[in-house]
Design a protein around this motif. Structure first.
Motif, PDB file in Angstrom:
ATOM      1  N   ASN A   2      53.903  44.590  38.658  1.00  0.00           N
ATOM      2  CA  ASN A   2      53.475  44.627  37.264  1.00  0.00           C
ATOM      3  C   ASN A   2      52.263  43.722  37.038  1.00  0.00           C
ATOM      4  O   ASN A   2      51.767  43.080  37.949  1.00  0.00           O
ATOM      5  N   PHE A   3      51.833  43.704  35.810  1.00  0.00           N
ATOM      6  CA  PHE A   3      50.609  42.983  35.425  1.00  0.00           C
ATOM      7  C   PHE A   3      50.708  41.492  35.727  1.00  0.00           C
ATOM      8  O   PHE A   3      49.758  40.889  36.211  1.00  0.00           O
ATOM      9  N   LEU A   4      51.862  40.881  35.445  1.00  0.00           N
ATOM     10  CA  LEU A   4      51.986  39.433  35.610  1.00  0.00           C
ATOM     11  C   LEU A   4      51.963  38.997  37.069  1.00  0.00           C
ATOM     12  O   LEU A   4      51.563  37.881  37.380  1.00  0.00           O
ATOM     13  N   GLU A   5      52.372  39.887  37.969  1.00  0.00           N
ATOM     14  CA  GLU A   5      52.334  39.533  39.385  1.00  0.00           C
ATOM     15  C   GLU A   5      50.904  39.497  39.922  1.00  0.00           C
ATOM     16  O   GLU A   5      50.635  38.884  40.933  1.00  0.00           O
ATOM     17  N   GLN A   6      50.011  40.178  39.248  1.00  0.00           N
ATOM     18  CA  GLN A   6      48.630  40.290  39.710  1.00  0.00           C
ATOM     19  C   GLN A   6      47.642  39.547  38.805  1.00  0.00           C
ATOM     20  O   GLN A   6      46.467  39.868  38.793  1.00  0.00           O
ATOM     21  N   TYR A   7      48.104  38.544  38.055  1.00  0.00           N
ATOM     22  CA  TYR A   7      47.231  37.903  37.065  1.00  0.00           C
ATOM     23  C   TYR A   7      46.019  37.235  37.706  1.00  0.00           C
ATOM     24  O   TYR A   7      44.952  37.193  37.110  1.00  0.00           O
ATOM     25  N   ASN A   8      46.152  36.702  38.924  1.00  0.00           N
ATOM     26  CA  ASN A   8      44.994  36.092  39.585  1.00  0.00           C
ATOM     27  C   ASN A   8      43.864  37.096  39.753  1.00  0.00           C
ATOM     28  O   ASN A   8      42.695  36.773  39.545  1.00  0.00           O
ATOM     29  N   TYR A   9      44.222  38.313  40.133  1.00  0.00           N
ATOM     30  CA  TYR A   9      43.202  39.326  40.363  1.00  0.00           C
ATOM     31  C   TYR A   9      42.568  39.787  39.059  1.00  0.00           C
ATOM     32  O   TYR A   9      41.381  40.110  39.026  1.00  0.00           O
ATOM     33  N   TRP A  10      43.335  39.816  37.997  1.00  0.00           N
ATOM     34  CA  TRP A  10      42.765  40.164  36.687  1.00  0.00           C
ATOM     35  C   TRP A  10      41.789  39.081  36.226  1.00  0.00           C
ATOM     36  O   TRP A  10      40.740  39.378  35.658  1.00  0.00           O
ATOM     37  N   ILE A  11      42.144  37.820  36.464  1.00  0.00           N
ATOM     38  CA  ILE A  11      41.239  36.720  36.121  1.00  0.00           C
ATOM     39  C   ILE A  11      39.956  36.824  36.942  1.00  0.00           C
ATOM     40  O   ILE A  11      38.852  36.628  36.429  1.00  0.00           O
ATOM     41  N   VAL A  12      40.095  37.157  38.219  1.00  0.00           N
ATOM     42  CA  VAL A  12      38.924  37.328  39.082  1.00  0.00           C
ATOM     43  C   VAL A  12      38.026  38.428  38.538  1.00  0.00           C
ATOM     44  O   VAL A  12      36.798  38.266  38.469  1.00  0.00           O
TER      45      VAL A  12
END
Length: 122
Positions: A2-12
């Motif tokens: 889900n979205f929260l597991e990938q938050y680092n990549y969204w910030i990137v």
């Protein structure tokens, strides 16, 4: 995932696109350097995020630990940070010299003065 597991990549992604936009949209040389620094920081975050091993420990051999993290990506990022600081300082020094020579750090003004000087030489 889900979205929260990938938050680092969204910030990137947000930082990378913000830095890229700043470089393209602004004519001020200082703002372009800031945009490049933001873009560079996003690459650092992405590289460190990809190198994270969940449950990994420091690579010290011990029978209690089975999963180890590789320290090489973190060392490479430290080197890249040093190179980035040196590059940014060189860019700022060039911006100061351009300001002294042209009286501005705006691309349009610099190009106009170059064209005027080129036309007066002919």
């Amino acid at each position: 995932m889900n979205f929260l597991e990938q938050y680092n990549y969204w910030i990137v992604i947000v930082l990378m696109m913000s830095g890229f936009y700043i470089v393209i949209a602004h004519g001020n040389l200082i703002k372009k350097l800031i945009g490049l620094t933001v873009f560079q920081t996003s690459v650092f975050i992405m590289y460190i995020s990809m190198s994270k091993v969940i449950g990994g420990t420091a690579p010290i051999l011990n029978e209690a630990y089975k999963v180890y993290s590789n320290p090489l990506p973190h060392v490479l990022i430290l080197t890249a940070i040093v190179v980035g600081v040196a590059t940014t300082s060189l860019g700022l020094a060039l911006a100061v010299r351009i300001k002294e020579a042209y009286g501005s750090v705006e691309e349009d003004v610099i190009q106009e003065k170059d064209l005027q000087q080129e036309g007066s030489q002919e």
